[in-house]
Write a protein that holds these residues in place. Structure first.
Motif, PDB file in Angstrom:
ATOM      1  N   LYS A 174       0.876  -1.363  -0.259  1.00  0.00           N
ATOM      2  CA  LYS A 174      -0.041  -0.003  -0.058  1.00  0.00           C
ATOM      3  C   LYS A 174       0.989   1.316   0.116  1.00  0.00           C
ATOM      4  O   LYS A 174       0.670   2.319  -0.677  1.00  0.00           O
ATOM      5  N   SER A 175       1.961   1.216   0.598  1.00  0.00           N
ATOM      6  CA  SER A 175       2.945   2.471   0.796  1.00  0.00           C
ATOM      7  C   SER A 175       3.438   2.742  -0.633  1.00  0.00           C
ATOM      8  O   SER A 175       3.633   3.543  -1.213  1.00  0.00           O
ATOM      9  N   HIS A 176       3.900   1.471  -1.248  1.00  0.00           N
ATOM     10  CA  HIS A 176       4.443   1.587  -2.665  1.00  0.00           C
ATOM     11  C   HIS A 176       3.431   2.240  -3.563  1.00  0.00           C
ATOM     12  O   HIS A 176       3.651   3.214  -4.320  1.00  0.00           O
ATOM     13  N   ALA A 177       2.091   1.789  -3.430  1.00  0.00           N
ATOM     14  CA  ALA A 177       1.032   2.024  -4.305  1.00  0.00           C
ATOM     15  C   ALA A 177       0.813   3.528  -4.209  1.00  0.00           C
ATOM     16  O   ALA A 177       0.525   4.454  -4.868  1.00  0.00           O
ATOM     17  N   ASP A 178       1.037   3.871  -2.894  1.00  0.00           N
ATOM     18  CA  ASP A 178       0.534   5.439  -2.472  1.00  0.00           C
ATOM     19  C   ASP A 178       1.668   6.475  -3.160  1.00  0.00           C
ATOM     20  O   ASP A 178       1.592   7.319  -3.477  1.00  0.00           O
ATOM     21  N   ALA A 179       2.875   5.804  -3.419  1.00  0.00           N
ATOM     22  CA  ALA A 179       3.960   6.410  -3.590  1.00  0.00           C
ATOM     23  C   ALA A 179       3.964   6.472  -5.306  1.00  0.00           C
ATOM     24  O   ALA A 179       4.744   7.058  -6.115  1.00  0.00           O
ATOM     25  N   GLY A 180       3.225   5.835  -5.999  1.00  0.00           N
ATOM     26  CA  GLY A 180       2.908   6.002  -7.446  1.00  0.00           C
ATOM     27  C   GLY A 180       2.951   4.612  -8.109  1.00  0.00           C
ATOM     28  O   GLY A 180       2.779   4.421  -9.442  1.00  0.00           O
ATOM     29  N   ALA A 181       3.157   3.376  -7.586  1.00  0.00           N
ATOM     30  CA  ALA A 181       3.234   2.136  -8.305  1.00  0.00           C
ATOM     31  C   ALA A 181       1.757   1.617  -8.441  1.00  0.00           C
ATOM     32  O   ALA A 181       1.155   1.509  -7.471  1.00  0.00           O
ATOM     33  N   CYS A 182       1.412   1.481  -9.476  1.00  0.00           N
ATOM     34  CA  CYS A 182      -0.054   0.992  -9.930  1.00  0.00           C
ATOM     35  C   CYS A 182      -0.230  -0.231 -10.511  1.00  0.00           C
ATOM     36  O   CYS A 182      -1.379  -0.536 -10.357  1.00  0.00           O
ATOM     37  N   THR A 183       0.831  -1.092 -10.713  1.00  0.00           N
ATOM     38  CA  THR A 183       0.741  -2.226 -11.370  1.00  0.00           C
ATOM     39  C   THR A 183       1.548  -3.315 -10.615  1.00  0.00           C
ATOM     40  O   THR A 183       2.550  -2.735  -9.858  1.00  0.00           O
ATOM     41  N   PRO A 184       1.227  -4.370 -10.681  1.00  0.00           N
ATOM     42  CA  PRO A 184       2.246  -5.536 -10.000  1.00  0.00           C
ATOM     43  C   PRO A 184       3.600  -5.387 -10.327  1.00  0.00           C
ATOM     44  O   PRO A 184       4.560  -5.758  -9.521  1.00  0.00           O
ATOM     45  N   ARG A 185       3.920  -5.156 -11.515  1.00  0.00           N
ATOM     46  CA  ARG A 185       5.151  -4.894 -12.135  1.00  0.00           C
ATOM     47  C   ARG A 185       5.837  -3.912 -11.381  1.00  0.00           C
ATOM     48  O   ARG A 185       7.017  -3.948 -10.963  1.00  0.00           O
ATOM     49  N   GLN A 186       5.204  -2.699 -11.048  1.00  0.00           N
ATOM     50  CA  GLN A 186       5.638  -1.485 -10.362  1.00  0.00           C
ATOM     51  C   GLN A 186       6.014  -2.080  -8.989  1.00  0.00           C
ATOM     52  O   GLN A 186       7.158  -1.576  -8.572  1.00  0.00           O
ATOM     53  N   ILE A 187       5.001  -2.479  -8.348  1.00  0.00           N
ATOM     54  CA  ILE A 187       5.228  -3.029  -7.182  1.00  0.00           C
ATOM     55  C   ILE A 187       6.710  -4.012  -6.958  1.00  0.00           C
ATOM     56  O   ILE A 187       7.434  -3.919  -6.129  1.00  0.00           O
ATOM     57  N   ALA A 188       6.711  -4.848  -8.026  1.00  0.00           N
ATOM     58  CA  ALA A 188       8.051  -5.669  -8.103  1.00  0.00           C
ATOM     59  C   ALA A 188       9.026  -4.868  -8.090  1.00  0.00           C
ATOM     60  O   ALA A 188      10.277  -5.318  -7.571  1.00  0.00           O
ATOM     61  N   SER A 189       9.215  -3.965  -8.744  1.00  0.00           N
ATOM     62  CA  SER A 189      10.408  -3.148  -9.007  1.00  0.00           C
ATOM     63  C   SER A 189      10.740  -2.667  -7.855  1.00  0.00           C
ATOM     64  O   SER A 189      11.874  -2.135  -7.586  1.00  0.00           O
TER      65      SER A 189
END
Length: 74
Positions: free
Chosen positions: A15-30
């Motif tokens: 959720k923290s990474h999503a709040d920072a702008g990660a919108c996809t599972p690939r961006q979360i993985a990065s």
């Protein structure tokens, strides 16, 4: 609660990474490697991101051209 047991990534971290702008599972993985080992957590990450996690993009023909915003070259 852990989302990715391979790398010890929690729901709060996703959720923290999503709040920072990660919108996809690939961006979360990065951002934290979640989903890059066995892949068993990818569906859970998708569920946490939800459908409304990212702003919808406008079709290119309805946006202002990107180059129009650049300053003139000297």
């Amino acid at each position: 609660m852990f989302v990715c047991s391979c790398f010890g990534v929690t729901e709060e971290q996703v959720k923290s990474h999503a709040d920072a702008g990660a919108c996809t599972p690939r961006q979360i993985a990065s951002a934290c490697k979640a989903g890059t080992d066995c892949g068993g957590c990818v569906r859970r990450i998708q569920a946490l991101l939800g459908r409304g996690a990212c702003p919808r993009r406008q079709p290119a023909d309805q946006r202002e051209p990107v180059l129009a915003k650049l300053p003139e070259a000297a």
